[in-house]
Scaffold this motif. Structure first.
Motif, PDB file in Angstrom:
ATOM      1  N   VAL A 371       0.822  -1.222   0.000  1.00 46.74           N
ATOM      2  CA  VAL A 371       0.000   0.000   0.000  1.00 46.74           C
ATOM      3  C   VAL A 371       0.853   1.267   0.000  1.00 46.74           C
ATOM      4  O   VAL A 371       0.317   2.375   0.107  1.00 46.74           O
ATOM      5  CB  VAL A 371      -0.973   0.029   1.205  1.00 46.74           C
ATOM      6  CG1 VAL A 371      -1.941  -1.120   1.143  1.00 46.74           C
ATOM      7  CG2 VAL A 371      -0.217   0.042   2.523  1.00 46.74           C
ATOM      8  N   GLU A 374      -0.244   3.854  -2.474  1.00 47.60           N
ATOM      9  CA  GLU A 374      -1.446   4.572  -2.044  1.00 47.60           C
ATOM     10  C   GLU A 374      -1.099   5.677  -1.043  1.00 47.60           C
ATOM     11  O   GLU A 374      -1.676   6.780  -1.091  1.00 47.60           O
ATOM     12  CB  GLU A 374      -2.461   3.601  -1.430  1.00 47.60           C
ATOM     13  CG  GLU A 374      -3.309   2.847  -2.444  1.00 47.60           C
ATOM     14  CD  GLU A 374      -2.525   1.755  -3.162  1.00 47.60           C
ATOM     15  OE1 GLU A 374      -2.958   1.310  -4.240  1.00 47.60           O
ATOM     16  OE2 GLU A 374      -1.465   1.327  -2.642  1.00 47.60           O
ATOM     17  N   PHE A 375      -0.164   5.385  -0.141  1.00 50.08           N
ATOM     18  CA  PHE A 375       0.258   6.421   0.807  1.00 50.08           C
ATOM     19  C   PHE A 375       0.914   7.588   0.064  1.00 50.08           C
ATOM     20  O   PHE A 375       0.733   8.754   0.428  1.00 50.08           O
ATOM     21  CB  PHE A 375       1.215   5.845   1.856  1.00 50.08           C
ATOM     22  CG  PHE A 375       0.514   5.280   3.055  1.00 50.08           C
ATOM     23  CD1 PHE A 375      -0.057   6.120   4.005  1.00 50.08           C
ATOM     24  CD2 PHE A 375       0.415   3.915   3.234  1.00 50.08           C
ATOM     25  CE1 PHE A 375      -0.706   5.601   5.109  1.00 50.08           C
ATOM     26  CE2 PHE A 375      -0.234   3.382   4.337  1.00 50.08           C
ATOM     27  CZ  PHE A 375      -0.807   4.223   5.283  1.00 50.08           C
ATOM     28  N   THR A 489      -7.945   5.838   0.561  1.00 53.02           N
ATOM     29  CA  THR A 489      -7.917   5.148   1.859  1.00 53.02           C
ATOM     30  C   THR A 489      -8.742   3.869   1.809  1.00 53.02           C
ATOM     31  O   THR A 489      -8.402   2.880   2.483  1.00 53.02           O
ATOM     32  CB  THR A 489      -8.432   6.068   2.984  1.00 53.02           C
ATOM     33  OG1 THR A 489      -9.750   6.528   2.671  1.00 53.02           O
ATOM     34  CG2 THR A 489      -7.509   7.259   3.188  1.00 53.02           C
ATOM     35  N   ILE A 492      -6.530   1.347   0.270  1.00 50.53           N
ATOM     36  CA  ILE A 492      -5.564   0.849   1.265  1.00 50.53           C
ATOM     37  C   ILE A 492      -6.212  -0.231   2.124  1.00 50.53           C
ATOM     38  O   ILE A 492      -5.632  -1.308   2.349  1.00 50.53           O
ATOM     39  CB  ILE A 492      -5.068   2.017   2.157  1.00 50.53           C
ATOM     40  CG1 ILE A 492      -4.199   2.974   1.346  1.00 50.53           C
ATOM     41  CG2 ILE A 492      -4.299   1.485   3.359  1.00 50.53           C
ATOM     42  CD1 ILE A 492      -3.752   4.208   2.115  1.00 50.53           C
ATOM     43  N   ARG A 641      -2.422   6.847  10.143  1.00 54.06           N
ATOM     44  CA  ARG A 641      -2.651   5.607   9.400  1.00 54.06           C
ATOM     45  C   ARG A 641      -1.375   4.766   9.342  1.00 54.06           C
ATOM     46  O   ARG A 641      -1.425   3.530   9.455  1.00 54.06           O
ATOM     47  CB  ARG A 641      -3.148   5.923   7.991  1.00 54.06           C
ATOM     48  CG  ARG A 641      -4.551   6.518   7.970  1.00 54.06           C
ATOM     49  CD  ARG A 641      -4.982   6.939   6.569  1.00 54.06           C
ATOM     50  NE  ARG A 641      -6.260   7.610   6.594  1.00 54.06           N
ATOM     51  CZ  ARG A 641      -7.446   7.014   6.625  1.00 54.06           C
ATOM     52  NH1 ARG A 641      -7.510   5.677   6.621  1.00 54.06           N
ATOM     53  NH2 ARG A 641      -8.561   7.712   6.646  1.00 54.06           N
TER      54      ARG A 641
END
Length: 696
Positions: A371, A374-375, A489, A492, A641
């Motif tokens: 992920v 995505e971050f 999110t 994720i 997160r």
């Protein structure tokens, strides 16, 4: 609600609102405690969920409600009976209200267990505590003396910032704070002090007098400082009982009714424009005919005395509706939104945690690593929004600075018409008299103070409109970026769990948007205004106070002294050159305006260049503060997160975690939080229902 509501009913209703605030505050505090304890327990089990930001926000909302107050700012010209009115409203003779002296300080009246007056100063001097009698003697002043000091460019008690009067009164104990301002017809600097508090107050009580209906000073302030700013203003026409004293035959009922009717028509013609909400006429709910002295006399003798015939029951009814319904709902809404958002975040975090707990350490590491793109995308969304804020800042700073330049340069073109209402009443030929020349110059400079202050105020209204539009656009952008952020999110969460996770539906709208989006959209408080050193929670980003501070830094006196210092000399020479044969007053006035306009036009380019940097900096600081707050919220969310995943990985690698036991613990946390949320909704629903019934 009965239109004859008495003070006791008003207090009871304020008490109910205060009780609701406290109930919801307690529920939010318990939510915060539940989450804090859960995070501590998590350190020994599957790791903390990374809810530090949620805990911080929910605790802040709880504190804001616990400290929540309603502020009423009392404005008006000198000798309108402001202090008498406040004393009548609270039911005790606290503030100075003698025949001659008037309040010379901005005075904040609030609840305190003991009677106490504290005077605060502008420098680092230690605040001074005084007895009530000593305060009245030391900080009241005769209006004539105040005028003389004003003419000499001296502020009354210039070293003093404000005074705080604490008093153990039932009305004040229910979360009401009343601010008594110096007269609007005092010096321009003192006016700026009073008007600077407008944005931090929930309502303005603008006192006028029946015997002096709608003076030029009142017209000037309403037109330049109140009109078009969306402020809630209650107009209090004091001394209505004294109309009878001004008619030829006080016993003639018909003559009295005619006089009252004419006066009502005069006030309505002039005040109706300030009593409109979305095109709806609410004049009857905003303008009140009262006798403050009669109400005070009755309440001093008997706190429960009927106030019928004084105008106070009608005023209290309208204040009651506004404060305990309209404002109360607006004050509670941000907390309700945050409570639901917090529960949504907890649910999502628990879902992610339980999904990941089913995996071994190796698989968990792989999924967490997967992920990372995505971050990075979350960071890109943050950077894009940040860049839009910066771009908007630069455009607005340039546009508004240029608008100020154009506005200042155009003053010379409209001066002849604009300055007409400000021309000194003193005979212009007094300037030819050496003994009277100084007085003439003082009046002329005072006229320019008022002219300059009003022109700055007029310009700030257009600035407010531009800034509102800019922040409204950023709010829309925040919603768009927030939607993209939520999609990432969700991606994720899906990649971490290996399946598509769905959030449970909630009762409020936009539940899926991240918390920072609501902050950026102004649904939650981004910053708190400040009045007399005490924070006041507000919904939305309060940019006005930031900009007003920079505008105030320009200073009416600094502008005026610069202008008058440059052209008063040439104006004087022009008058001296008229000679004794120049006898027509209207020609003299025309010569005054023409000469002044000519000299003013010479100075305006210099003035524009001098003040542009301050305004540009002020506008930039508004957007810089917004950008710092929003980006901090986004960074907290991203960090939270990541911390959630790091905490789990560390605990998973350190020891075996019992999935069933941890699931029960986390579900129990969610259930406890939901229980508090249900209580919050229940209390809020009752308030909404009662408000709807009252509206019907």
């Amino acid at each position: 609600m009965d239109h004859t509501i008495q003070a006791e009913s008003f207090i009871d209703n304020l008490d109910k609102v205060a009780g609701v605030r406290q109930e919801i505050s307690v529920c939010l505090a318990q939510m915060g405690d539940i989450l804090s304890q859960a995070e501590l327990a998590g350190k020994k089990t599957s790791g903390a969920l990374g809810l530090s930001s949620d805990i911080e926000n929910i605790n802040l909302a709880s504190q804001n409600l616990h400290q929540g107050i309603f502020r009423l700012l009392v404005l008006g010209d000198m000798k309108r009976g402001k202090s008498t009115f406040i004393n009548a409203l609270i039911g005790e003779n606290i503030l100075p209200n003698a025949v001659n002296p008037c309040t010379a300080l901005l005075t904040i009246l609030r609840y305190g267990e003991e009677k106490k007056v504290t005077v605060h100063f502008n420098d680092q001097k230690t605040p001074e505590q005084l007895e009530f009698k000593e305060f009245k003697q030391k900080y009241t002043i005769d209006p004539k003396e105040a005028k003389q000091l004003g003419k000499g460019k001296k502020m009354v008690f210039a070293e003093v910032s404000h005074a705080i009067v604490e008093y153990p009164l039932p009305l004040l104990s229910k979360g009401l704070e009343i601010i008594d301002s110096p007269g609007l017809n005092d010096t321009e600097d003192r006016n700026e002090t009073s008007l600077g508090y407008i944005n931090n107050c929930h309502a303005i009580l603008f006192l006028m007098r029946a015997s002096q209906p709608y003076t030029l000073a009142e017209r000037r302030y309403l037109e330049n400082y109140i009109k078009g700013r969306g402020l809630t203003v209650f107009f209090i026409i004091n001394g209505w009982d004294q109309i009878q004293e001004g008619i030829l035959d006080p016993d003639d009922e018909e003559e009295l009714q005619t006089a009252e009717m004419q006066l009502r028509e005069l006030f309505e013609v002039n005040l109706a424009q300030y009593c409109q909400i979305n095109g709806k006429d609410i004049y009857s709910e905003r303008v009140f005919e009262i006798s403050a002295i009669n109400a005070l006399r009755r309440r001093i003798k008997n706190q429960s005395a009927s106030l019928e015939g004084t105008g106070f029951p009608e005023l209290l009814r309208s204040l009651n509706t506004f404060l305990t319904q309209d404002r109360a709902i607006a004050q509670l809404q941000p907390a309700i939104i945050l409570a639901h958002q917090t529960y949504t975040n907890i649910q999502a975090a628990i879902q992610r945690r339980l999904s990941l707990l089913k995996q071994d350490v190796s698989e968990m590491k792989q999924r967490i690593s997967s992920v990372e793109p995505e971050f990075e995308q979350l960071g890109i969304i943050r950077d894009q929004f940040q860049q839009e804020i910066i771009t908007t800042r630069d455009i607005q700073a340039k546009t508004i600075a240029e608008s100020l330049r154009s506005y200042i340069l155009n003053l010379g073109n409209t001066f002849e018409t604009d300055f007409l209402p400000y021309q000194p009443d003193l005979e212009l030929f007094d300037f030819l008299n050496k003994d009277k020349r100084e007085a003439f110059n003082e009046l002329l400079q005072q006229a320019f103070e008022q002219y300059t202050a009003d022109k700055i105020a007029t310009w700030t209204l257009t600035v407010e409109q531009d800034m509102n539009a800019a922040f409204a656009k950023l709010s829309t952008s925040a919603a768009t970026y927030g939607a993209s952020y939520s999609q990432v999110t969700d991606q994720i969460a899906n990649k971490l769990s290996g399946q598509e996770l769905k959030r449970k539906p909630q009762n409020t709208t936009a539940e899926d948007s991240p918390t920072w989006t609501k902050w950026a959209m102004g649904l939650l408080s981004l910053s708190r205004g400040n009045i007399a050193g005490v924070a006041m929670a507000q919904a939305g980003f309060d940019w006005k106070n930031i900009l007003l501070n920079y505008i105030a830094a320009i200073g009416v006196n600094s502008v005026t002294s610069s202008i008058t210092g440059i052209f008063l000399g040439p104006v004087g020479l022009a008058f001296l050159g008229m000679g004794i044969g120049f006898v027509q007053a209207d020609q003299a006035r025309q010569k005054l305006v023409q000469t002044t306009q000519k000299e003013l036009t010479k100075y305006l380019p210099q003035a524009a260049e001098e003040y542009l940097p301050q305004i540009r900096t002020g506008v930039e600081e508004c957007f810089n503060t917004y950008e710092r707050e929003v980006i901090e919220q986004i960074n907290k969310d991203i960090t939270q997160r990541r911390a959630e995943l790091d905490n789990l990985l560390q605990q998973k690698a350190a020891h075996e975690i019992n999935l069933q036991t941890e699931s029960q613990r986390l579900q129990s946390v969610a259930a406890e939080v939901y229980q508090q949320l249900q209580q919050v909704d229940k209390v809020y629903s009752v308030v909404n229902t009662e408000t709807a019934k009252s509206a019907d």
